[in-house]
Scaffold this motif. Sequence first.
Motif, mmCIF file in Angstrom:
data_model
loop_
_atom_site.group_PDB
_atom_site.id
_atom_site.type_symbol
_atom_site.label_atom_id
_atom_site.label_comp_id
_atom_site.label_asym_id
_atom_site.label_seq_id
_atom_site.Cartn_x
_atom_site.Cartn_y
_atom_site.Cartn_z
ATOM 1 N N UNK A 242 0.845 -1.186 0.000
ATOM 2 C CA UNK A 242 0.000 0.000 0.000
ATOM 3 C C UNK A 242 0.886 1.244 0.000
ATOM 4 N N UNK A 243 0.645 2.113 -0.928
ATOM 5 C CA UNK A 243 1.418 3.354 -0.962
ATOM 6 C C UNK A 243 0.972 4.196 -2.131
ATOM 7 N N UNK A 244 1.423 5.415 -2.178
ATOM 8 C CA UNK A 244 1.107 6.317 -3.278
ATOM 9 C C UNK A 244 2.269 7.303 -3.381
ATOM 10 N N UNK A 245 2.291 8.057 -4.446
ATOM 11 C CA UNK A 245 3.390 9.004 -4.623
ATOM 12 C C UNK A 245 3.519 9.893 -3.394
ATOM 13 N N UNK A 246 2.381 10.321 -2.853
ATOM 14 C CA UNK A 246 2.413 11.248 -1.724
ATOM 15 C C UNK A 246 3.053 10.637 -0.472
ATOM 16 N N UNK A 247 2.958 9.313 -0.302
ATOM 17 C CA UNK A 247 3.618 8.698 0.863
ATOM 18 C C UNK A 247 5.121 8.539 0.613
ATOM 19 N N UNK A 248 5.573 8.946 -0.583
ATOM 20 C CA UNK A 248 6.961 8.686 -0.966
ATOM 21 C C UNK A 248 7.013 7.300 -1.607
ATOM 22 N N UNK A 249 6.013 6.969 -2.394
ATOM 23 C CA UNK A 249 5.827 5.693 -3.105
ATOM 24 C C UNK A 249 5.536 4.541 -2.138
ATOM 25 N N UNK A 250 6.406 4.313 -1.182
ATOM 26 C CA UNK A 250 6.201 3.189 -0.260
ATOM 27 C C UNK A 250 5.307 3.597 0.903
ATOM 28 N N UNK A 251 4.521 2.651 1.404
ATOM 29 C CA UNK A 251 3.662 2.967 2.548
ATOM 30 C C UNK A 251 3.563 1.817 3.539
ATOM 31 N N UNK A 252 3.333 0.629 3.018
ATOM 32 C CA UNK A 252 3.209 -0.538 3.886
ATOM 33 C C UNK A 252 3.198 -1.795 3.032
ATOM 34 N N UNK A 253 3.628 -2.887 3.621
ATOM 35 C CA UNK A 253 3.699 -4.127 2.840
ATOM 36 C C UNK A 253 3.232 -5.297 3.707
ATOM 37 N N UNK A 254 2.641 -6.281 3.040
ATOM 38 C CA UNK A 254 2.164 -7.454 3.772
ATOM 39 C C UNK A 254 3.338 -8.331 4.196
ATOM 40 N N UNK A 255 3.164 -8.983 5.332
ATOM 41 C CA UNK A 255 4.153 -9.961 5.775
ATOM 42 C C UNK A 255 3.765 -11.318 5.187
ATOM 43 N N UNK A 256 4.432 -12.365 5.647
ATOM 44 C CA UNK A 256 4.145 -13.682 5.073
ATOM 45 C C UNK A 256 2.747 -14.197 5.427
ATOM 46 N N UNK A 257 2.100 -13.572 6.412
ATOM 47 C CA UNK A 257 0.710 -13.951 6.716
ATOM 48 C C UNK A 257 -0.223 -13.487 5.602
ATOM 49 N N UNK A 258 0.187 -12.481 4.858
ATOM 50 C CA UNK A 258 -0.577 -11.895 3.745
ATOM 51 C C UNK A 258 -2.008 -11.571 4.174
ATOM 52 N N UNK A 259 -2.071 -10.875 5.290
ATOM 53 C CA UNK A 259 -3.383 -10.537 5.833
ATOM 54 C C UNK A 259 -3.354 -9.116 6.387
ATOM 55 N N UNK A 260 -3.067 -8.159 5.513
ATOM 56 C CA UNK A 260 -3.006 -6.760 5.930
ATOM 57 C C UNK A 260 -1.579 -6.237 5.913
ATOM 58 N N UNK A 261 -1.485 -4.921 5.897
ATOM 59 C CA UNK A 261 -0.188 -4.263 5.714
ATOM 60 C C UNK A 261 0.443 -3.860 7.034
ATOM 61 N N UNK A 262 1.764 -4.113 7.159
ATOM 62 C CA UNK A 262 2.549 -3.469 8.203
ATOM 63 C C UNK A 262 3.107 -2.193 7.587
ATOM 64 N N UNK A 263 3.118 -1.140 8.370
ATOM 65 C CA UNK A 263 3.338 0.181 7.794
ATOM 66 C C UNK A 263 4.731 0.706 8.061
ATOM 67 N N UNK A 264 5.059 1.678 7.271
ATOM 68 C CA UNK A 264 6.370 2.334 7.354
ATOM 69 C C UNK A 264 6.305 3.362 8.488
#
Length: 438
Positions: A242-264
Amino acid sequence: MRVTPLEAWIASKIALPAGQKCNLQAIKAYQLEKLRETVAYARAKSRFYGRLLADFDPDDIRSVEDISRLPFTYPEDIAGYPNDFICVSPQDIWRIVTLPTSGTTGKPKRVFFTDDDLELTVDFFHHGMTTLSDGSDRVMIFMSGSKQGSVGDLLVKGLDRFSCTGIVYGPIYDYEAAYKALVKEKITVIVGIPSQILALVRTHPARDDIAVRKVLLSADYISSAAVSAITAAWGAEVYGHYGMTETGFGGGVECQARHGYHLRESDLYFEIVEPSDGCRVPDGCYGEIVFTTLNRKAMPLIRYRTGDKAKFFTEPCPCGTVLRRLDHIAGRIRDNAKLKDGKVFSITELDEIVLANPSVVSYNAALETRSGYDCLVITVQAADTRESAAKRLEEELLKAVQRLTKDQIRLEIKTVDAEHFTPQVLKRHIEDKRTGCL
Ligand SMILES: [Zn+2]
Protein backbone atom coordinates in the motif's frame (compact mmCIF):
# COMPACT_ATOMS: atom_id res chain seq x y z
CA MET A 1 6.13 -17.97 9.34
CA ARG A 2 8.70 -15.21 9.62
CA VAL A 3 7.91 -12.02 11.53
CA THR A 4 7.77 -9.00 9.23
CA PRO A 5 11.29 -7.64 8.58
CA LEU A 6 9.82 -4.17 9.07
CA GLU A 7 9.81 -4.75 12.84
CA ALA A 8 13.61 -4.97 13.14
CA TRP A 9 14.00 -2.20 10.56
CA ILE A 10 11.73 0.17 12.49
CA ALA A 11 13.50 -0.73 15.76
CA SER A 12 16.80 0.37 14.22
CA LYS A 13 15.27 3.51 12.67
CA ILE A 14 13.82 4.68 15.95
CA ALA A 15 17.18 3.99 17.60
CA LEU A 16 16.05 1.44 20.17
CA PRO A 17 19.05 0.33 22.24
CA ALA A 18 20.49 -2.96 21.00
CA GLY A 19 18.76 -5.92 22.56
CA GLN A 20 15.59 -3.99 23.42
CA LYS A 21 12.60 -5.46 21.63
CA CYS A 22 10.53 -3.25 19.40
CA ASN A 23 7.38 -2.06 21.17
CA LEU A 24 4.46 0.23 20.42
CA GLN A 25 5.27 2.68 23.23
CA ALA A 26 8.74 3.29 21.79
CA ILE A 27 7.31 3.76 18.29
CA LYS A 28 4.72 6.22 19.62
CA ALA A 29 7.36 8.20 21.52
CA TYR A 30 9.45 8.44 18.34
CA GLN A 31 6.40 9.45 16.28
CA LEU A 32 5.45 12.14 18.80
CA GLU A 33 8.88 13.75 18.59
CA LYS A 34 8.84 13.56 14.78
CA LEU A 35 5.30 14.94 14.54
CA ARG A 36 6.34 17.97 16.60
CA GLU A 37 9.43 18.47 14.45
CA THR A 38 7.47 18.10 11.22
CA VAL A 39 4.78 20.57 12.26
CA ALA A 40 7.38 23.14 13.37
CA TYR A 41 9.44 22.62 10.18
CA ALA A 42 6.48 22.77 7.78
CA ARG A 43 5.01 25.81 9.51
CA ALA A 44 8.34 27.67 9.34
CA LYS A 45 9.40 26.64 5.83
CA SER A 46 6.31 26.18 3.64
CA ARG A 47 3.94 28.97 2.66
CA PHE A 48 0.95 26.60 2.73
CA TYR A 49 1.51 25.36 6.28
CA GLY A 50 2.67 28.82 7.36
CA ARG A 51 -0.86 29.99 6.57
CA LEU A 52 -2.74 26.84 7.63
CA LEU A 53 -0.98 26.44 10.97
CA ALA A 54 -0.34 30.12 11.74
CA ASP A 55 -2.16 29.92 15.07
CA PHE A 56 -0.91 26.50 16.07
CA ASP A 57 1.94 25.95 18.51
CA PRO A 58 3.83 22.66 17.83
CA ASP A 59 4.50 22.40 21.58
CA ASP A 60 0.77 21.86 22.05
CA ILE A 61 1.22 18.36 20.58
CA ARG A 62 1.68 16.41 23.81
CA SER A 63 0.60 12.99 22.52
CA VAL A 64 0.38 11.50 19.02
CA GLU A 65 -3.41 11.72 19.35
CA ASP A 66 -3.13 15.53 19.65
CA ILE A 67 -2.27 15.66 15.96
CA SER A 68 -5.99 15.21 15.31
CA ARG A 69 -6.49 18.83 16.41
CA LEU A 70 -4.71 19.98 13.26
CA PRO A 71 -6.57 20.65 10.01
CA PHE A 72 -6.37 18.20 7.10
CA THR A 73 -4.43 18.58 3.87
CA TYR A 74 -6.40 17.60 0.75
CA PRO A 75 -5.23 16.47 -2.72
CA GLU A 76 -6.85 19.67 -4.03
CA ASP A 77 -4.48 21.72 -1.86
CA ILE A 78 -1.47 20.12 -3.56
CA ALA A 79 -3.06 20.60 -6.97
CA GLY A 80 -3.95 24.21 -6.19
CA TYR A 81 -0.71 25.44 -4.66
CA PRO A 82 2.07 22.88 -5.25
CA ASN A 83 4.92 25.37 -4.90
CA ASP A 84 3.55 26.64 -1.59
CA PHE A 85 4.36 23.23 -0.06
CA ILE A 86 8.07 23.36 -0.86
CA CYS A 87 10.33 23.66 2.20
CA VAL A 88 13.76 23.58 0.53
CA SER A 89 15.61 25.64 -2.06
CA PRO A 90 15.04 24.67 -5.73
CA GLN A 91 18.53 23.17 -6.14
CA ASP A 92 17.72 20.65 -3.38
CA ILE A 93 14.70 19.28 -5.26
CA TRP A 94 15.85 16.02 -6.79
CA ARG A 95 12.62 14.75 -8.29
CA ILE A 96 9.21 16.19 -9.15
CA VAL A 97 6.30 13.83 -9.84
CA THR A 98 3.26 15.19 -11.65
CA LEU A 99 0.04 13.25 -11.10
CA PRO A 100 -3.38 13.67 -12.65
CA THR A 101 -6.15 14.30 -10.13
CA SER A 102 -8.51 11.41 -10.85
CA GLY A 103 -12.24 11.94 -11.05
CA THR A 104 -12.06 15.71 -11.36
CA THR A 105 -11.11 18.07 -14.10
CA GLY A 106 -8.78 19.94 -11.76
CA LYS A 107 -5.11 20.68 -12.10
CA PRO A 108 -2.55 17.88 -11.70
CA LYS A 109 -0.82 17.38 -8.36
CA ARG A 110 2.92 17.89 -8.06
CA VAL A 111 4.96 16.11 -5.43
CA PHE A 112 8.56 17.11 -4.66
CA PHE A 113 11.41 15.06 -3.20
CA THR A 114 14.97 15.73 -2.09
CA ASP A 115 17.72 13.16 -2.47
CA ASP A 116 17.34 12.33 1.25
CA ASP A 117 13.57 11.86 0.83
CA LEU A 118 14.19 9.30 -1.93
CA GLU A 119 16.84 7.55 0.17
CA LEU A 120 14.17 6.93 2.83
CA THR A 121 12.09 5.19 0.17
CA VAL A 122 15.01 3.07 -1.09
CA ASP A 123 15.65 1.99 2.51
CA PHE A 124 11.98 1.00 2.97
CA PHE A 125 11.95 -0.87 -0.37
CA HIS A 126 15.14 -2.70 0.64
CA HIS A 127 13.72 -3.99 3.92
CA GLY A 128 10.13 -4.41 2.72
CA MET A 129 11.17 -6.54 -0.25
CA THR A 130 13.09 -8.96 1.98
CA THR A 131 9.63 -10.16 3.05
CA LEU A 132 9.23 -11.95 -0.25
CA SER A 133 12.62 -12.08 -1.93
CA ASP A 134 16.29 -12.76 -1.26
CA GLY A 135 19.59 -12.48 -3.07
CA SER A 136 18.80 -15.47 -5.29
CA ASP A 137 15.71 -13.84 -6.82
CA ARG A 138 15.27 -12.04 -10.11
CA VAL A 139 12.57 -9.39 -9.82
CA MET A 140 10.77 -7.88 -12.81
CA ILE A 141 9.13 -4.52 -12.21
CA PHE A 142 6.15 -3.72 -14.42
CA MET A 143 6.09 -0.08 -13.37
CA SER A 144 7.77 3.05 -14.65
CA GLY A 145 11.48 3.19 -13.95
CA SER A 146 13.24 4.97 -16.76
CA LYS A 147 13.77 8.20 -14.83
CA GLN A 148 16.08 8.62 -11.85
CA GLY A 149 13.98 8.67 -8.70
CA SER A 150 11.00 6.92 -10.35
CA VAL A 151 9.40 4.06 -8.48
CA GLY A 152 11.13 1.38 -10.57
CA ASP A 153 14.51 3.05 -10.21
CA LEU A 154 14.15 3.28 -6.42
CA LEU A 155 13.01 -0.33 -6.18
CA VAL A 156 16.01 -1.58 -8.17
CA LYS A 157 18.28 0.39 -5.82
CA GLY A 158 16.54 -1.14 -2.78
CA LEU A 159 16.84 -4.69 -4.18
CA ASP A 160 20.49 -4.15 -5.01
CA ARG A 161 21.19 -3.59 -1.30
CA PHE A 162 20.61 -7.26 -0.65
CA SER A 163 22.16 -8.39 -3.95
CA CYS A 164 18.77 -9.11 -5.50
CA THR A 165 18.48 -8.45 -9.23
CA GLY A 166 15.78 -5.96 -10.20
CA ILE A 167 14.84 -5.42 -13.84
CA VAL A 168 12.53 -2.57 -14.83
CA TYR A 169 10.23 -3.58 -17.68
CA GLY A 170 7.79 -0.67 -17.36
CA PRO A 171 4.00 -0.73 -17.72
CA ILE A 172 2.75 -3.52 -20.01
CA TYR A 173 1.43 -2.61 -23.44
CA ASP A 174 1.95 -6.02 -25.07
CA TYR A 175 1.16 -9.02 -22.85
CA GLU A 176 2.84 -11.51 -25.17
CA ALA A 177 6.09 -9.55 -25.07
CA ALA A 178 5.88 -9.19 -21.27
CA TYR A 179 5.37 -12.92 -20.81
CA LYS A 180 8.32 -13.71 -23.07
CA ALA A 181 10.46 -11.36 -20.99
CA LEU A 182 9.52 -13.30 -17.82
CA VAL A 183 10.66 -16.53 -19.45
CA LYS A 184 13.82 -15.11 -20.99
CA GLU A 185 15.00 -13.37 -17.84
CA LYS A 186 14.15 -16.37 -15.59
CA ILE A 187 12.09 -14.09 -13.36
CA THR A 188 11.06 -15.41 -9.92
CA VAL A 189 9.30 -12.35 -8.46
CA ILE A 190 7.01 -9.83 -10.16
CA VAL A 191 6.10 -6.33 -8.97
CA GLY A 192 3.20 -4.79 -10.84
CA ILE A 193 -0.14 -3.04 -11.01
CA PRO A 194 -3.09 -5.34 -10.14
CA SER A 195 -5.10 -4.83 -13.35
CA GLN A 196 -2.01 -5.40 -15.52
CA ILE A 197 -0.79 -8.53 -13.76
CA LEU A 198 -4.30 -9.99 -13.80
CA ALA A 199 -4.49 -9.33 -17.55
CA LEU A 200 -1.06 -10.93 -18.01
CA VAL A 201 -2.24 -14.04 -16.16
CA ARG A 202 -5.57 -14.20 -17.99
CA THR A 203 -3.86 -13.96 -21.37
CA HIS A 204 -1.21 -16.54 -20.33
CA PRO A 205 -2.89 -18.89 -17.86
CA ALA A 206 -0.49 -21.82 -18.28
CA ARG A 207 2.76 -21.43 -16.42
CA ASP A 208 4.89 -24.35 -17.57
CA ASP A 209 7.80 -22.28 -18.76
CA ILE A 210 7.97 -19.53 -16.13
CA ALA A 211 9.60 -19.57 -12.70
CA VAL A 212 7.50 -16.84 -11.04
CA ARG A 213 6.78 -17.83 -7.44
CA LYS A 214 5.83 -14.51 -5.86
CA VAL A 215 3.93 -11.45 -7.01
CA LEU A 216 3.76 -8.07 -5.29
CA LEU A 217 0.79 -5.94 -6.34
CA SER A 218 0.88 -2.20 -5.81
CA ALA A 219 -0.31 1.25 -6.89
CA ASP A 220 -4.04 0.56 -7.07
CA TYR A 221 -6.90 -1.29 -5.39
CA ILE A 222 -6.14 -5.03 -5.14
CA SER A 223 -9.29 -7.05 -5.75
CA SER A 224 -9.63 -10.48 -4.19
CA ALA A 225 -10.67 -11.62 -7.68
CA ALA A 226 -7.21 -10.66 -9.00
CA VAL A 227 -5.40 -12.35 -6.09
CA SER A 228 -7.39 -15.59 -6.55
CA ALA A 229 -6.88 -15.62 -10.32
CA ILE A 230 -3.09 -15.07 -10.09
CA THR A 231 -2.73 -17.73 -7.38
CA ALA A 232 -4.89 -20.25 -9.24
CA ALA A 233 -3.25 -19.77 -12.62
CA TRP A 234 0.42 -19.49 -11.74
CA GLY A 235 0.50 -20.94 -8.22
CA ALA A 236 2.27 -17.76 -7.11
CA GLU A 237 1.97 -16.24 -3.64
CA VAL A 238 0.44 -12.78 -3.96
CA TYR A 239 1.53 -9.98 -1.63
CA GLY A 240 0.06 -6.51 -1.40
CA HIS A 241 1.80 -3.18 -1.02
CA TYR A 242 0.00 0.00 0.00
CA GLY A 243 1.42 3.35 -0.96
CA MET A 244 1.11 6.32 -3.28
CA THR A 245 3.39 9.00 -4.62
CA GLU A 246 2.41 11.25 -1.72
CA THR A 247 3.62 8.70 0.86
CA GLY A 248 6.96 8.69 -0.97
CA PHE A 249 5.83 5.69 -3.11
CA GLY A 250 6.20 3.19 -0.26
CA GLY A 251 3.66 2.97 2.55
CA GLY A 252 3.21 -0.54 3.89
CA VAL A 253 3.70 -4.13 2.84
CA GLU A 254 2.16 -7.45 3.77
CA CYS A 255 4.15 -9.96 5.78
CA GLN A 256 4.14 -13.68 5.07
CA ALA A 257 0.71 -13.95 6.72
CA ARG A 258 -0.58 -11.89 3.74
CA HIS A 259 -3.38 -10.54 5.83
CA GLY A 260 -3.01 -6.76 5.93
CA TYR A 261 -0.19 -4.26 5.71
CA HIS A 262 2.55 -3.47 8.20
CA LEU A 263 3.34 0.18 7.79
CA ARG A 264 6.37 2.33 7.35
CA GLU A 265 5.73 3.74 10.82
CA SER A 266 9.14 5.33 11.26
CA ASP A 267 8.49 7.60 8.26
CA LEU A 268 4.70 7.94 8.27
CA TYR A 269 2.06 8.39 10.94
CA PHE A 270 -1.30 6.89 9.96
CA GLU A 271 -4.80 7.65 11.26
CA ILE A 272 -8.24 6.44 10.21
CA VAL A 273 -10.97 9.11 10.27
CA GLU A 274 -14.68 9.26 9.63
CA PRO A 275 -14.87 10.87 6.15
CA SER A 276 -17.91 13.05 6.90
CA ASP A 277 -16.74 14.79 10.08
CA GLY A 278 -13.00 14.02 10.16
CA CYS A 279 -13.16 12.49 13.67
CA ARG A 280 -10.77 9.65 14.38
CA VAL A 281 -12.44 6.23 14.46
CA PRO A 282 -11.43 3.45 16.87
CA ASP A 283 -9.30 0.56 15.64
CA GLY A 284 -11.50 -2.04 13.99
CA CYS A 285 -13.79 0.56 12.38
CA TYR A 286 -13.66 1.59 8.75
CA GLY A 287 -12.80 5.12 7.71
CA GLU A 288 -10.52 7.15 5.47
CA ILE A 289 -6.75 6.66 5.69
CA VAL A 290 -4.94 9.87 6.65
CA PHE A 291 -1.17 10.12 7.02
CA THR A 292 1.48 12.59 8.15
CA THR A 293 5.07 12.37 6.93
CA LEU A 294 7.68 12.24 9.69
CA ASN A 295 11.01 12.70 7.91
CA ARG A 296 10.32 14.33 4.55
CA LYS A 297 12.22 17.48 3.72
CA ALA A 298 11.09 18.77 0.29
CA MET A 299 7.36 18.56 0.90
CA PRO A 300 6.15 17.31 4.27
CA LEU A 301 2.44 16.51 4.36
CA ILE A 302 0.35 16.88 7.49
CA ARG A 303 -2.86 14.86 7.89
CA TYR A 304 -3.15 14.14 4.19
CA ARG A 305 -6.55 12.71 3.13
CA THR A 306 -5.87 9.72 0.87
CA GLY A 307 -9.46 8.96 -0.15
CA ASP A 308 -8.78 5.25 0.57
CA LYS A 309 -11.05 3.32 2.92
CA ALA A 310 -9.66 0.78 5.40
CA LYS A 311 -9.44 -0.11 9.08
CA PHE A 312 -6.78 -1.12 11.56
CA PHE A 313 -7.04 -4.68 12.82
CA THR A 314 -7.52 -5.02 16.55
CA GLU A 315 -6.11 -8.55 16.64
CA PRO A 316 -2.33 -9.19 16.49
CA CYS A 317 -0.89 -10.39 13.19
CA PRO A 318 -0.27 -14.15 12.83
CA CYS A 319 3.39 -13.31 12.03
CA GLY A 320 3.81 -12.34 15.68
CA THR A 321 4.95 -8.73 15.23
CA VAL A 322 4.14 -5.93 17.64
CA LEU A 323 3.51 -3.62 14.67
CA ARG A 324 0.02 -2.48 13.79
CA ARG A 325 -1.74 -3.98 10.79
CA LEU A 326 -3.85 -2.09 8.25
CA ASP A 327 -6.58 -4.10 6.55
CA HIS A 328 -6.79 -4.37 2.78
CA ILE A 329 -8.19 -1.28 1.12
CA ALA A 330 -11.96 -1.65 1.05
CA GLY A 331 -12.59 0.96 -1.61
CA ARG A 332 -12.41 4.64 -2.23
CA ILE A 333 -14.24 7.37 -0.40
CA ARG A 334 -14.56 9.59 -3.47
CA ASP A 335 -14.71 8.64 -7.19
CA ASN A 336 -18.04 6.91 -6.63
CA ALA A 337 -21.16 6.66 -8.75
CA LYS A 338 -24.46 7.55 -7.08
CA LEU A 339 -27.60 5.45 -7.49
CA LYS A 340 -31.22 6.65 -7.28
CA ASP A 341 -31.65 5.75 -3.61
CA GLY A 342 -28.52 7.72 -2.69
CA LYS A 343 -26.33 4.63 -2.29
CA VAL A 344 -22.99 4.75 -3.99
CA PHE A 345 -20.85 2.15 -5.64
CA SER A 346 -17.28 2.33 -6.83
CA ILE A 347 -14.86 0.74 -9.25
CA THR A 348 -13.62 -1.43 -6.39
CA GLU A 349 -17.05 -3.06 -6.01
CA LEU A 350 -17.27 -3.52 -9.77
CA ASP A 351 -13.77 -5.08 -9.76
CA GLU A 352 -14.88 -7.84 -7.40
CA ILE A 353 -17.80 -8.71 -9.69
CA VAL A 354 -16.44 -8.14 -13.18
CA LEU A 355 -12.90 -9.46 -12.64
CA ALA A 356 -14.25 -12.60 -10.94
CA ASN A 357 -15.36 -13.76 -14.38
CA PRO A 358 -12.39 -15.73 -15.80
CA SER A 359 -13.17 -14.59 -19.35
CA VAL A 360 -12.43 -10.96 -18.49
CA VAL A 361 -8.89 -9.78 -19.24
CA SER A 362 -9.51 -6.16 -18.30
CA TYR A 363 -12.33 -3.62 -18.30
CA ASN A 364 -13.18 0.07 -18.06
CA ALA A 365 -16.34 1.63 -16.63
CA ALA A 366 -17.94 4.97 -17.44
CA LEU A 367 -21.13 6.79 -16.58
CA GLU A 368 -22.71 8.12 -19.74
CA THR A 369 -25.99 9.75 -20.69
CA ARG A 370 -28.30 7.57 -22.79
CA SER A 371 -31.66 9.09 -23.87
CA GLY A 372 -31.51 11.43 -20.90
CA TYR A 373 -30.79 8.68 -18.36
CA ASP A 374 -27.63 7.75 -16.51
CA CYS A 375 -26.11 4.59 -17.93
CA LEU A 376 -23.19 2.58 -16.62
CA VAL A 377 -21.17 1.47 -19.64
CA ILE A 378 -18.72 -1.37 -19.04
CA THR A 379 -16.25 -2.06 -21.82
CA VAL A 380 -14.56 -5.42 -21.47
CA GLN A 381 -11.46 -6.85 -23.06
CA ALA A 382 -12.43 -10.51 -23.35
CA ALA A 383 -10.08 -13.48 -23.40
CA ASP A 384 -12.19 -15.15 -26.09
CA THR A 385 -13.44 -12.68 -28.69
CA ARG A 386 -15.50 -15.10 -30.79
CA GLU A 387 -19.03 -13.78 -31.17
CA SER A 388 -20.78 -16.54 -29.23
CA ALA A 389 -18.30 -16.35 -26.32
CA ALA A 390 -18.52 -12.56 -26.24
CA LYS A 391 -22.32 -12.67 -26.16
CA ARG A 392 -22.31 -15.20 -23.34
CA LEU A 393 -19.84 -13.08 -21.36
CA GLU A 394 -21.94 -9.94 -21.85
CA GLU A 395 -25.01 -11.78 -20.52
CA GLU A 396 -23.14 -13.15 -17.50
CA LEU A 397 -21.74 -9.74 -16.60
CA LEU A 398 -25.09 -8.03 -17.07
CA LYS A 399 -26.66 -10.39 -14.53
CA ALA A 400 -23.77 -10.04 -12.10
CA VAL A 401 -23.62 -6.24 -12.22
CA GLN A 402 -27.42 -5.98 -11.94
CA ARG A 403 -27.14 -7.65 -8.55
CA LEU A 404 -25.00 -4.69 -7.43
CA THR A 405 -26.98 -1.87 -9.03
CA LYS A 406 -30.42 -3.47 -8.56
CA ASP A 407 -31.94 -1.93 -11.72
CA GLN A 408 -31.31 1.55 -10.38
CA ILE A 409 -29.17 2.51 -13.31
CA ARG A 410 -29.18 1.46 -16.95
CA LEU A 411 -26.41 -0.92 -17.88
CA GLU A 412 -24.56 -1.49 -21.09
CA ILE A 413 -21.90 -4.17 -21.37
CA LYS A 414 -19.80 -4.41 -24.52
CA THR A 415 -16.88 -6.67 -25.29
CA VAL A 416 -14.02 -5.57 -27.51
CA ASP A 417 -10.77 -7.16 -28.57
CA ALA A 418 -7.35 -6.07 -27.35
CA GLU A 419 -6.81 -3.76 -30.33
CA HIS A 420 -9.82 -1.65 -29.45
CA PHE A 421 -9.24 -1.53 -25.73
CA THR A 422 -7.23 1.13 -23.91
CA PRO A 423 -7.02 0.16 -20.26
CA GLN A 424 -6.96 2.69 -17.47
CA VAL A 425 -3.78 1.81 -15.65
CA LEU A 426 -3.16 3.74 -12.46
CA LYS A 427 -5.94 4.57 -10.01
CA ARG A 428 -8.67 3.15 -12.16
CA HIS A 429 -12.02 4.83 -11.64
CA ILE A 430 -15.53 5.10 -13.05
CA GLU A 431 -15.13 7.82 -15.64
CA ASP A 432 -17.95 10.36 -15.61
CA LYS A 433 -18.89 11.23 -19.20
CA ARG A 434 -22.45 12.38 -18.45
CA THR A 435 -23.59 15.41 -20.39
CA GLY A 436 -25.87 16.62 -17.62
CA CYS A 437 -28.79 17.45 -19.99
CA LEU A 438 -32.13 15.75 -19.46
ZN1 LIG B 1 2.47 -9.74 10.05
